[in-house]
Scaffold this motif. Structure first.
Motif: not given
Length: 220
Positions: A193-214
């Motif tokens: 039904q939705a992507v998030g239903q197949w994750y135990t933790n599916f927190d929304q990410l921020t731009d800061a999260d993306v920049e930190r990972v990269l």
């Protein structure tokens, strides 16, 4: 390529580790230019990091934005990637009684948002050059497929040697619509039904999260 139809993932990092093994089987290391892994922000970035590390690839992003139906922004009827033309799901447009002209305002809004994200994520860096390379586009899941399709179409015009799309979980039979040479999906649950239903933790990410990972990947 689909594996277990009922996989659950702890989080995007867990999904990335599992997806990386499947991608490595399809994109083995070989002499020549390193593969290029392109994440679809935001959710695809932590997944793509694991894939890129596993196959010894360069990591970057490809930016795409969903185009929502008028008055129903979360209901995707199309998408745009980078500076490419909009891609629409013609069946949905027909069902809703819409044409492309009805979505001109939504397209313009998403172009503005794409520009903002390009500046945030890339700064002065040019977009990645996929010419003659194996390119793996990674997201955290595939629902309607329209955003992935826009990204793949934009990349196809830049002459990659091979285009792979990879995601941990996909809606049934959607992968074929993406337009990649190879689609890798660990799970295609019939009850999707939705992507998030197949994750135990599916927190929304921020731009800061993306920049930190990269940044973390670049420094490693």
């Amino acid at each position: 390529m689909v594996h277990d139809a009922s996989l659950m993932f702890a989080d995007r990092d867990d999904a990335g580790r599992q997806l990386a093994e499947a991608v490595a089987a399809q994109v083995p290391k070989h002499p020549g230019p390193a593969p290029l892994v392109l994440a679809l922000p935001r959710g695809g970035v932590p997944v793509a990091v694991r894939v890129a590390a596993r196959i010894g690839a360069e990591l970057d992003i490809v930016l795409a934005r969903k185009i929502g139906a008028p008055g129903r922004e979360e209901f995707g009827v199309g998408a745009i990637a980078e500076d490419g033309p909009p891609v629409f799901d013609e069946r949905i447009l027909s069902r809703l009684g819409l044409d492309e002209a009805d979505l001109a305002e939504a397209v313009a809004r998403q172009r503005v948002e794409l520009g903002r994200r390009v500046r945030n994520y890339r700064g002065d860096r040019p977009p990645p050059d996929p010419t003659g390379r194996e390119v793996v586009v990674v997201d955290d899941g595939l629902a309607t497929g329209v955003t992935a399709r826009a990204a793949v179409r934009w990349l196809r015009c830049r002459n990659p040697a091979r285009l792979v799309f990879a995601a941990p979980v996909c809606a049934p039979q959607v992968g074929a619509s993406v337009g990649a040479d190879t689609v890798i999906c660990l799970s295609e649950p019939p009850s999707f039904q939705a992507v998030g239903q197949w994750y135990t933790n599916f927190d929304q990410l921020t731009d800061a999260d993306v920049e930190r990972v990269l940044r973390g990947f670049a420094h490693s």
